[in-house]
Design a protein around this motif. Structure first.
Motif, PDB file in Angstrom:
ATOM      1  N   TYR A 137       0.838  -1.199   0.000  1.00 54.63           N
ATOM      2  CA  TYR A 137       0.000   0.000   0.000  1.00 54.63           C
ATOM      3  C   TYR A 137       0.876   1.253   0.000  1.00 54.63           C
ATOM      4  CZ  TYR A 137      -4.571  -2.213   1.070  1.00 54.63           C
ATOM      5  OH  TYR A 137      -5.744  -2.910   1.021  1.00 54.63           O
ATOM      6  N   GLN A 138       0.246   2.362  -0.354  1.00 58.76           N
ATOM      7  CA  GLN A 138       0.927   3.657  -0.266  1.00 58.76           C
ATOM      8  C   GLN A 138       1.235   3.985   1.192  1.00 58.76           C
ATOM      9  OE1 GLN A 138       1.922   5.790  -2.861  1.00 58.76           O
ATOM     10  NE2 GLN A 138       1.480   3.931  -4.041  1.00 58.76           N
ATOM     11  N   PRO A 139       2.266   4.792   1.457  1.00 52.75           N
ATOM     12  CA  PRO A 139       2.573   5.168   2.843  1.00 52.75           C
ATOM     13  C   PRO A 139       1.359   5.798   3.517  1.00 52.75           C
ATOM     14  CG  PRO A 139       4.359   5.824   1.387  1.00 52.75           C
ATOM     15  CD  PRO A 139       3.238   5.358   0.500  1.00 52.75           C
ATOM     16  N   GLY A 140       1.180   5.489   4.793  1.00 55.20           N
ATOM     17  CA  GLY A 140       0.051   6.025   5.552  1.00 55.20           C
ATOM     18  C   GLY A 140      -0.198   5.176   6.774  1.00 55.20           C
ATOM     19  N   ASP A 141      -1.215   5.547   7.550  1.00 51.56           N
ATOM     20  CA  ASP A 141      -1.513   4.798   8.777  1.00 51.56           C
ATOM     21  C   ASP A 141      -2.996   4.425   8.862  1.00 51.56           C
ATOM     22  OD1 ASP A 141      -2.765   7.185   9.417  1.00 51.56           O
ATOM     23  OD2 ASP A 141      -1.276   7.784  10.896  1.00 51.56           O
ATOM     24  N   ALA A 142      -3.631   4.257   7.692  1.00 56.32           N
ATOM     25  CA  ALA A 142      -5.045   3.866   7.671  1.00 56.32           C
ATOM     26  C   ALA A 142      -5.162   2.385   8.004  1.00 56.32           C
ATOM     27  CB  ALA A 142      -5.672   4.172   6.317  1.00 56.32           C
ATOM     28  N   GLY A 143      -5.546   2.123   9.208  1.00 62.66           N
ATOM     29  CA  GLY A 143      -5.688   0.761   9.702  1.00 62.66           C
ATOM     30  C   GLY A 143      -5.713   0.785  11.214  1.00 62.66           C
ATOM     31  N   VAL A 144      -6.003  -0.361  11.814  1.00 59.34           N
ATOM     32  CA  VAL A 144      -6.113  -0.401  13.270  1.00 59.34           C
ATOM     33  C   VAL A 144      -5.981  -1.855  13.719  1.00 59.34           C
ATOM     34  CG1 VAL A 144      -8.635  -0.754  13.379  1.00 59.34           C
ATOM     35  CG2 VAL A 144      -7.481   0.563  15.189  1.00 59.34           C
ATOM     36  N   LEU A 319      -6.556  -3.323   7.685  1.00 55.44           N
ATOM     37  CA  LEU A 319      -5.857  -2.326   6.868  1.00 55.44           C
ATOM     38  C   LEU A 319      -6.809  -1.776   5.822  1.00 55.44           C
ATOM     39  CD1 LEU A 319      -2.416  -4.105   6.229  1.00 55.44           C
ATOM     40  CD2 LEU A 319      -3.042  -2.559   8.096  1.00 55.44           C
ATOM     41  N   LEU A 320      -6.780  -0.468   5.636  1.00 52.84           N
ATOM     42  CA  LEU A 320      -7.656   0.227   4.699  1.00 52.84           C
ATOM     43  C   LEU A 320      -6.798   0.936   3.665  1.00 52.84           C
ATOM     44  CD1 LEU A 320     -10.606   1.111   4.058  1.00 52.84           C
ATOM     45  CD2 LEU A 320     -10.212   3.086   5.554  1.00 52.84           C
ATOM     46  N   LYS A 321      -7.015   0.634   2.393  1.00 47.03           N
ATOM     47  CA  LYS A 321      -6.149   1.178   1.349  1.00 47.03           C
ATOM     48  C   LYS A 321      -6.193   2.701   1.307  1.00 47.03           C
ATOM     49  CE  LYS A 321      -4.952   0.640  -3.534  1.00 47.03           C
ATOM     50  NZ  LYS A 321      -5.299  -0.008  -4.820  1.00 47.03           N
ATOM     51  N   GLU A 322      -7.392   3.259   1.309  1.00 45.95           N
ATOM     52  CA  GLU A 322      -7.547   4.713   1.194  1.00 45.95           C
ATOM     53  C   GLU A 322      -8.103   5.294   2.483  1.00 45.95           C
ATOM     54  OE1 GLU A 322      -9.349   6.232  -2.369  1.00 45.95           O
ATOM     55  OE2 GLU A 322      -8.855   4.422  -3.492  1.00 45.95           O
ATOM     56  N   ALA A 323      -7.321   6.159   3.107  1.00 46.23           N
ATOM     57  CA  ALA A 323      -7.687   6.724   4.409  1.00 46.23           C
ATOM     58  C   ALA A 323      -9.002   7.495   4.353  1.00 46.23           C
ATOM     59  CB  ALA A 323      -6.564   7.628   4.909  1.00 46.23           C
ATOM     60  N   ARG A 324      -9.344   8.047   3.192  1.00 42.86           N
ATOM     61  CA  ARG A 324     -10.563   8.867   3.095  1.00 42.86           C
ATOM     62  C   ARG A 324     -11.814   8.078   3.475  1.00 42.86           C
ATOM     63  NH1 ARG A 324     -13.290   8.059  -1.866  1.00 42.86           N
ATOM     64  NH2 ARG A 324     -12.150   6.671  -3.291  1.00 42.86           N
ATOM     65  N   HIS A 325     -11.773   6.771   3.316  1.00 39.88           N
ATOM     66  CA  HIS A 325     -12.963   5.982   3.633  1.00 39.88           C
ATOM     67  C   HIS A 325     -13.235   5.923   5.137  1.00 39.88           C
ATOM     68  CE1 HIS A 325     -12.463   4.115  -0.523  1.00 39.88           C
ATOM     69  NE2 HIS A 325     -13.653   4.678  -0.516  1.00 39.88           N
ATOM     70  N   TYR A 326     -12.232   6.238   5.942  1.00 40.54           N
ATOM     71  CA  TYR A 326     -12.466   6.278   7.389  1.00 40.54           C
ATOM     72  C   TYR A 326     -13.465   7.375   7.769  1.00 40.54           C
ATOM     73  CZ  TYR A 326      -9.582   2.896   9.924  1.00 40.54           C
ATOM     74  OH  TYR A 326      -9.081   1.744  10.498  1.00 40.54           O
ATOM     75  N   GLU A 327     -13.620   8.378   6.905  1.00 40.34           N
ATOM     76  CA  GLU A 327     -14.590   9.447   7.184  1.00 40.34           C
ATOM     77  C   GLU A 327     -16.008   8.893   7.276  1.00 40.34           C
ATOM     78  OE1 GLU A 327     -13.876  12.614   7.924  1.00 40.34           O
ATOM     79  OE2 GLU A 327     -11.769  11.992   7.817  1.00 40.34           O
ATOM     80  N   LEU A 328     -16.240   7.733   6.653  1.00 41.07           N
ATOM     81  CA  LEU A 328     -17.578   7.147   6.645  1.00 41.07           C
ATOM     82  C   LEU A 328     -18.008   6.672   8.025  1.00 41.07           C
ATOM     83  CD1 LEU A 328     -17.109   5.078   3.374  1.00 41.07           C
ATOM     84  CD2 LEU A 328     -18.600   7.078   3.632  1.00 41.07           C
ATOM     85  N   MET A 329     -17.039   6.450   8.931  1.00 39.07           N
ATOM     86  CA  MET A 329     -17.388   5.956  10.269  1.00 39.07           C
ATOM     87  C   MET A 329     -16.959   6.912  11.383  1.00 39.07           C
ATOM     88  SD  MET A 329     -14.597   2.881  10.899  1.00 39.07           S
ATOM     89  CE  MET A 329     -14.779   2.879  12.694  1.00 39.07           C
ATOM     90  N   ARG A 330     -16.465   8.071  11.019  1.00 36.78           N
ATOM     91  CA  ARG A 330     -15.976   9.004  12.044  1.00 36.78           C
ATOM     92  C   ARG A 330     -17.108   9.469  12.954  1.00 36.78           C
ATOM     93  NH1 ARG A 330     -11.713  12.119  12.881  1.00 36.78           N
ATOM     94  NH2 ARG A 330     -10.776  11.564  10.882  1.00 36.78           N
TER      95      ARG A 330
END
Length: 490
Positions: A137-144, A319-330
């Motif tokens: 994946y691209q660099p980032g921290d989308a995941g938990v 792990l989530l490829k695109e961090a923007r999708h986390y906005e759906l559960m914020r």
């Protein structure tokens, strides 16, 4: 404070009580590890009779409470480290994972907000970054980190659902489910984990939303049938919410063709979630990493570290490829992840998790990687896959044993079939194999899985333990043969 000193704190009395309790417990574990039996062999009825809740109003004190736990729990526990304990995806644990548990439990950090877990939050985020790099994946921290595969699969399917509706201009989070829900489907293979159905029920779409795709002779998702199912769905006016691919099915260890599935899904703009709870261990493999080809293309991934990463339960990740999708559960709670915190760059992981209070299980993986190094970690992961291939070859040489399918990960499916039973029906052979599995566990000598593959009831060896050798498995298979002979003579 009473003499029992129940709270862990900085006082001399508390720390002394802590040291005594830990020492007593660890000494008992060392003794338990030496017992030769895999299991003491008590039945359900015997355990129900033996275990009684008899709480003393005045309390027994730490020492007596630990003694009772040793007697009624530890002594009657299954020895998952035993070389003949091979029934399930249930691993022995790394010594360093046990040490990590001491630190996790004593500090009792809660991973929902930075001010409850400052260093732990940063370590988890950096581990997520590292895991993403292993995937490609691209660099980032989308995941938990999660409690395991079922929870990670739920997160993947929930975000897939919410992204699906968001593309139609509808917010599930704000307004709930809408439209003709019977027309919304999820595709997965016949051998996918049952948590797909469970989670779709939890998400309000029910079991009926899950369409099963046929599998090939190696238990992998059949691409031709997947293509047909997509065409059928379109013809029926149905919409595909997600495709769930599996990297390591529970029985066969099958890995679906990830790259081809992701490519096909991209043509239809369909979310792909990969349940790599087991097969994800191959991210560290030096021999079999190519089995996960195409994993970097998918939208979300489930990983479990309490399987072939040898961590104590529980320890998983999403792990989530695109961090923007986390906005759906914020969701923002002023006392946990306020807008003020976020403006200051304070990371509160509650925004990424279905859980609020959550253990710092990431420490176990971090310490495991630090203690073993990637090369040794790869070696113990690869050992199970290689051993399964050796065992399959050995089984094929035995006249009374029949290999049901060639192994792909660290599991071997086979059955006992007496040479003289040439005309025996499948039902008779199935019953015999079921009885073999039951008798081995009842004897306390072995725990072999009993499952069904392609209509054939078979025995299963799940070879996760890196200390187990081919010679150990030969002993186990001799036990299978001996048990079968006893059953047949009776």
């Amino acid at each position: 404070m009473s003499e029992l000193n129940p709270i862990l704190a900085a006082s001399a009395q508390s720390t002394e009580a802590y040291q005594q309790a830990i020492a007593q417990s660890s000494q008992a574990v060392v003794q338990w590890l030496q017992q030769p039996e895999m299991y003491q062999g008590k039945t359900v009825a015997e355990l129900r009779e033996r275990i009684k809740l008899d709480f003393n109003p005045q309390g027994l004190g730490n020492q007596a409470a630990i003694e009772r736990a040793i007697e009624y729990f530890l002594k009657d526990s299954l020895s998952v480290h035993h070389p003949q304990c091979v029934a399930h995806l249930h691993c022995p644990s790394l010594v360093i994972s046990q040490a990590a548990e001491v630190l996790i439990n004593a500090t009792n950090q809660s991973m929902d907000s930075w001010d409850q877990s400052p260093s732990a939050t940063i370590i988890e985020m950096k581990l997520i970054e590292w895991l993403r790099a292993q995937v490609g994946y691209q660099p980032g921290d989308a995941g938990v980190f999660t409690s395991g595969g079922t929870q990670s699969n739920l997160m993947g399917l929930m975000l897939a659902r919410d992204a699906f509706f968001a593309r139609q201009g509808h917010s599930i989070q704000q307004d709930g489910l809408t439209g003709n829900l019977k027309k919304i489907k999820v595709l997965c293979s016949e051998n996918a984990h049952f948590s797909v159905q469970k989670n779709m029920a939890l998400l309000g779409l029910g079991y009926q939303s899950v369409t099963l795709v046929k599998t090939d002779r190696f238990a992998r998702m059949d691409l031709n049938d997947l293509t047909e199912k997509l065409a059928q769905a379109q013809a029926n006016g149905e919409q595909i919410l997600a495709i769930v691919a599996t990297a390591g099915t529970t029985d066969a260890g099958a890995i679906d063709p990830l790259r081809a599935i992701a490519t096909l899904a991209a043509e239809h703009d369909i979310w792909v979630h990969v349940d790599a709870a087991w097969g994800g261990a191959l991210l560290l493999s030096e021999k079999y990493r190519d089995y996960l080809d195409g994993l970097e293309l998918v939208d979300s991934i489930t990983l479990d570290f309490h399987k072939q990463f040898f961590q104590t339960i529980s320890c998983g990740a999403f792990l989530l490829k695109e961090a923007r999708h986390y906005e759906l559960m914020r969701y923002q709670a002023a006392y946990l992840n306020s807008e003020f915190d976020e403006a200051q760059g304070v990371p509160n992981l509650v925004s990424k998790s279905l859980q609020t209070t959550r253990r710092f299980d990431a420490l176990k993986l971090w310490m495991g990687l630090e203690a073993l190094g990637q090369k040794q970690y790869a070696a113990i992961i690869d050992s199970g896959v290689s051993l399964a291939q050796e065992v399959a070859h050995y089984i094929m040489e035995q006249s009374a044993l029949e290999l049901v399918m060639q192994p792909q990960l660290a599991s071997v499916l086979f059955r006992y079939r007496p040479v003289e039973w040439t005309a025996a029906g499948n039902d008779e052979i199935a019953l015999l194999n079921q009885k073999i599995g039951d008798a081995l566990l009842e004897s306390g000598r072995a725990n072999v899985g009993v499952t069904e593959f392609d209509g054939v009831t078979c025995l299963k060896l799940t070879l996760l333990n890196p200390t187990v050798s081919l010679e150990d498995i030969k002993v186990l298979l001799a036990l299978v043969d001996k048990t079968a002979q006893q059953l047949l003579s009776a």
